[in-house]
Design a protein around this motif. Structure first.
Motif, PDB file in Angstrom:
ATOM      1  N   ARG A 101       0.209  -7.185  18.222  1.00  0.00           N
ATOM      2  CA  ARG A 101       0.524  -5.854  17.694  1.00  0.00           C
ATOM      3  C   ARG A 101       1.565  -5.933  16.590  1.00  0.00           C
ATOM      4  NH1 ARG A 101       0.743  -2.431  23.399  1.00  0.00           N
ATOM      5  NH2 ARG A 101      -1.513  -2.002  23.519  1.00  0.00           N
ATOM      6  N   GLU A 102       2.527  -6.829  16.746  1.00  0.00           N
ATOM      7  CA  GLU A 102       3.524  -7.003  15.703  1.00  0.00           C
ATOM      8  C   GLU A 102       2.876  -7.543  14.435  1.00  0.00           C
ATOM      9  OE1 GLU A 102       7.075  -7.030  13.673  1.00  0.00           O
ATOM     10  OE2 GLU A 102       6.525  -6.050  15.556  1.00  0.00           O
ATOM     11  N   ALA A 103       1.944  -8.517  14.622  1.00  0.00           N
ATOM     12  CA  ALA A 103       1.230  -9.052  13.461  1.00  0.00           C
ATOM     13  C   ALA A 103       0.372  -7.972  12.811  1.00  0.00           C
ATOM     14  CB  ALA A 103       0.365 -10.237  13.887  1.00  0.00           C
ATOM     15  N   GLN A 104      -0.268  -7.128  13.648  1.00  0.00           N
ATOM     16  CA  GLN A 104      -1.079  -6.035  13.106  1.00  0.00           C
ATOM     17  C   GLN A 104      -0.214  -5.055  12.318  1.00  0.00           C
ATOM     18  OE1 GLN A 104      -2.421  -3.059  15.892  1.00  0.00           O
ATOM     19  NE2 GLN A 104      -4.472  -3.019  14.958  1.00  0.00           N
ATOM     20  N   ARG A 105       0.958  -4.712  12.872  1.00  0.00           N
ATOM     21  CA  ARG A 105       1.851  -3.793  12.181  1.00  0.00           C
ATOM     22  C   ARG A 105       2.309  -4.387  10.846  1.00  0.00           C
ATOM     23  NH1 ARG A 105       7.012  -3.158  11.347  1.00  0.00           N
ATOM     24  NH2 ARG A 105       7.513  -5.051  12.512  1.00  0.00           N
ATOM     25  N   SER A 106       2.655  -5.679  10.844  1.00  0.00           N
ATOM     26  CA  SER A 106       3.085  -6.325   9.599  1.00  0.00           C
ATOM     27  C   SER A 106       1.951  -6.348   8.585  1.00  0.00           C
ATOM     28  CB  SER A 106       3.558  -7.749   9.898  1.00  0.00           C
ATOM     29  OG  SER A 106       4.667  -7.744  10.777  1.00  0.00           O
ATOM     30  N   ALA A 107       0.725  -6.617   9.087  1.00  0.00           N
ATOM     31  CA  ALA A 107      -0.421  -6.656   8.176  1.00  0.00           C
ATOM     32  C   ALA A 107      -0.686  -5.277   7.570  1.00  0.00           C
ATOM     33  CB  ALA A 107      -1.657  -7.157   8.922  1.00  0.00           C
ATOM     34  N   ARG A 108      -0.573  -4.226   8.379  1.00  0.00           N
ATOM     35  CA  ARG A 108      -0.797  -2.879   7.850  1.00  0.00           C
ATOM     36  C   ARG A 108       0.266  -2.513   6.813  1.00  0.00           C
ATOM     37  NH1 ARG A 108      -2.297   0.387  13.453  1.00  0.00           N
ATOM     38  NH2 ARG A 108      -4.509  -0.243  13.553  1.00  0.00           N
ATOM     39  N   GLU A 109       1.499  -2.893   7.091  1.00  0.00           N
ATOM     40  CA  GLU A 109       2.553  -2.636   6.119  1.00  0.00           C
ATOM     41  C   GLU A 109       2.284  -3.393   4.827  1.00  0.00           C
ATOM     42  OE1 GLU A 109       6.125  -3.737   8.078  1.00  0.00           O
ATOM     43  OE2 GLU A 109       6.237  -1.905   9.304  1.00  0.00           O
ATOM     44  N   ALA A 110       1.776  -4.629   4.971  1.00  0.00           N
ATOM     45  CA  ALA A 110       1.445  -5.412   3.778  1.00  0.00           C
ATOM     46  C   ALA A 110       0.311  -4.755   2.995  1.00  0.00           C
ATOM     47  CB  ALA A 110       1.070  -6.840   4.176  1.00  0.00           C
ATOM     48  N   VAL A 111      -0.682  -4.195   3.734  1.00  0.00           N
ATOM     49  CA  VAL A 111      -1.788  -3.499   3.064  1.00  0.00           C
ATOM     50  C   VAL A 111      -1.256  -2.302   2.281  1.00  0.00           C
ATOM     51  CG1 VAL A 111      -3.832  -2.080   3.477  1.00  0.00           C
ATOM     52  CG2 VAL A 111      -3.579  -4.264   4.653  1.00  0.00           C
ATOM     53  N   VAL A 112      -0.353  -1.541   2.896  1.00  0.00           N
ATOM     54  CA  VAL A 112       0.215  -0.371   2.211  1.00  0.00           C
ATOM     55  C   VAL A 112       0.970  -0.804   0.961  1.00  0.00           C
ATOM     56  CG1 VAL A 112       1.882   1.511   2.422  1.00  0.00           C
ATOM     57  CG2 VAL A 112       0.312   1.010   4.322  1.00  0.00           C
ATOM     58  N   ARG A 113       1.769  -1.849   1.083  1.00  0.00           N
ATOM     59  CA  ARG A 113       2.523  -2.329  -0.076  1.00  0.00           C
ATOM     60  C   ARG A 113       1.586  -2.834  -1.170  1.00  0.00           C
ATOM     61  NH1 ARG A 113       5.788  -4.574   4.054  1.00  0.00           N
ATOM     62  NH2 ARG A 113       4.786  -6.608   3.718  1.00  0.00           N
ATOM     63  N   SER A 114       0.538  -3.558  -0.759  1.00  0.00           N
ATOM     64  CA  SER A 114      -0.420  -4.081  -1.733  1.00  0.00           C
ATOM     65  C   SER A 114      -1.156  -2.949  -2.442  1.00  0.00           C
ATOM     66  CB  SER A 114      -1.422  -5.008  -1.044  1.00  0.00           C
ATOM     67  OG  SER A 114      -0.763  -6.127  -0.486  1.00  0.00           O
ATOM     68  N   ALA A 115      -1.538  -1.908  -1.683  1.00  0.00           N
ATOM     69  CA  ALA A 115      -2.247  -0.783  -2.284  1.00  0.00           C
ATOM     70  C   ALA A 115      -1.346  -0.062  -3.290  1.00  0.00           C
ATOM     71  CB  ALA A 115      -2.704   0.182  -1.193  1.00  0.00           C
ATOM     72  N   ALA A 116      -0.077   0.096  -2.927  1.00  0.00           N
ATOM     73  CA  ALA A 116       0.851   0.743  -3.869  1.00  0.00           C
ATOM     74  C   ALA A 116       1.020  -0.099  -5.128  1.00  0.00           C
ATOM     75  CB  ALA A 116       2.199   0.954  -3.191  1.00  0.00           C
ATOM     76  N   ARG A 117       1.078  -1.405  -4.954  1.00  0.00           N
ATOM     77  CA  ARG A 117       1.219  -2.289  -6.129  1.00  0.00           C
ATOM     78  C   ARG A 117      -0.028  -2.226  -7.007  1.00  0.00           C
ATOM     79  NH1 ARG A 117       4.049  -6.202  -8.379  1.00  0.00           N
ATOM     80  NH2 ARG A 117       3.024  -8.037  -9.261  1.00  0.00           N
ATOM     81  N   VAL A 118      -1.196  -2.198  -6.348  1.00  0.00           N
ATOM     82  CA  VAL A 118      -2.446  -2.096  -7.118  1.00  0.00           C
ATOM     83  C   VAL A 118      -2.450  -0.808  -7.942  1.00  0.00           C
ATOM     84  CG1 VAL A 118      -4.941  -1.722  -6.902  1.00  0.00           C
ATOM     85  CG2 VAL A 118      -3.826  -3.565  -5.613  1.00  0.00           C
ATOM     86  N   ARG A 119      -2.032   0.300  -7.313  1.00  0.00           N
ATOM     87  CA  ARG A 119      -2.002   1.568  -8.053  1.00  0.00           C
ATOM     88  C   ARG A 119      -1.032   1.486  -9.233  1.00  0.00           C
ATOM     89  NH1 ARG A 119      -2.126   3.620  -2.745  1.00  0.00           N
ATOM     90  NH2 ARG A 119       0.162   3.949  -2.797  1.00  0.00           N
ATOM     91  N   ASP A 120       0.131   0.901  -8.997  1.00  0.00           N
ATOM     92  CA  ASP A 120       1.108   0.771 -10.078  1.00  0.00           C
ATOM     93  C   ASP A 120       0.556  -0.083 -11.215  1.00  0.00           C
ATOM     94  OD1 ASP A 120       2.832   2.317  -8.625  1.00  0.00           O
ATOM     95  OD2 ASP A 120       3.988   0.620  -7.819  1.00  0.00           O
ATOM     96  N   LEU A 121      -0.092  -1.180 -10.858  1.00  0.00           N
ATOM     97  CA  LEU A 121      -0.652  -2.069 -11.883  1.00  0.00           C
ATOM     98  C   LEU A 121      -1.803  -1.409 -12.614  1.00  0.00           C
ATOM     99  CD1 LEU A 121      -0.527  -5.494  -9.981  1.00  0.00           C
ATOM    100  CD2 LEU A 121       0.956  -4.730 -11.853  1.00  0.00           C
TER     101      LEU A 121
END
Length: 298
Positions: free
Chosen positions: A254-274
């Motif tokens: 669950r901790e790994a899942q939470r970290s992965a979801r946070e990484a997905v959110v950060r990646s999506a925000a970066r993609v939008r910015d780029l």
């Protein structure tokens, strides 16, 4: 870099914990030992068995009541010595004392366990009493109990252990009996008296054999029931350990899942910015190219 881990100290700490906290704490200590490079200590710690509630209460009694613990051990030594010496009066006195001491200490263990957050049922209380009786009767059991690191309740042996058998001494020679006077009138003949006595003796022997066989049968059933109980306790402890391990792994997943979801959110925000930056750069490039075209000679 390898570092020595004090297994004795870790074990003493772990067996002072309630059973519901033992497994997680043990796994953490084993992981620390592995991280420190002490693989043998990690293996030893990981192999420590989760204590039953009766074992925990017995361990807690040893840790919290050292004076009473020493008194019980001394009483056990005195009982075994009196039994070995066949000192009847002393043995009766000490046996009478042990019942009161065991009952009082078992109640104390129950109270201590309750204060530590572990309620002790009447069944568990009887297991604590059995452990105390075992510590009184057997020196090896006394040493195990006094260590404060029991993983399960102890069973008292049938009688005391480690005592030498009593060898029958030579019978003293008896002086020849004087001639018996003739029986008075109306007294049964000696032959009839002997026959009746022999008949009673034979009936008593038969009753002794039957009750002895019955006692052995019940003791055999008791041993089988105790062994079955121990197997059930071990199976329950093993299942609880597996459950604790599964829960630990689930927490990690669950901790790994939470970290992965946070990484997905950060990646999506970066993609939008780029994407926005890329569009702005493309518009700027197109505008620059247009101006260059305007300025270039036709």
């Amino acid at each position: 870099m390898d570092a020595d881990v004090d297994v004795e100290e870790v074990s003493a700490q772990l067996y002072g914990l309630p059973p519901d906290r033992f497994t997680e704490a043990r796994d953490e200590q084993a992981a620390r030992a592995r991280k420190a490079g002490d693989q043998q200590a990690a293996k030893t710690i990981a192999g420590l068995r989760r204590p039953t509630l009766a074992a925990f209460a017995s361990n807690l009694l040893v840790r919290e009541r050292p004076r009473e613990t020493a008194a019980l051990l001394e009483l056990g030594r005195a009982l075994r010595e009196a039994h070995q010496a066949l000192h009847g009066p002393q043995l009766r006195e000490l046996s009478h004392r042990q019942h009161g001491v065991v009952s009082e200490l078992a109640r104390t263990a129950r109270q201590l366990a309750g204060e530590a957050g572990s309620a002790v049922s009447d069944t568990v209380l009887r297991e604590v009493e059995q452990t105390l009786h075992a510590a009184l009767a057997d020196p090896d059991a006394a040493e195990q109990w006094a260590s404060g690191r029991l993983s399960r309740a102890l069973e008292p042996p049938v009688g005391f252990t480690g005592l030498p058998p009593v060898e029958p001494g030579p019978r003293p020679e008896r002086a020849p009996a004087p001639d018996a006077p003739p029986p008075p009138s109306g007294t049964p003949a000696p032959a009839r008296v002997d026959a009746r006595r022999l008949a009673r003796l034979e009936r008593a022997r038969q009753a002794a054999r039957e009750t002895g066989d019955e006692a052995e049968a019940r003791e055999g059933e008791l041993r089988a029931a105790v062994e079955e109980q121990e197997r059930c306790e071990e199976a329950a402890a093993e299942a609880e350990e597996h459950l604790a391990e599964a829960e630990r792994r689930l927490r990690e997943v669950r901790e790994a899942q939470r970290s992965a979801r946070e990484a997905v959110v950060r990646s999506a925000a970066r993609v939008r910015d780029l994407e926005r930056a890329a569009k702005q750069a493309r518009r700027a490039a197109d505008a620059a190219a247009a101006r260059l075209g305007e300025l270039s000679p036709g």
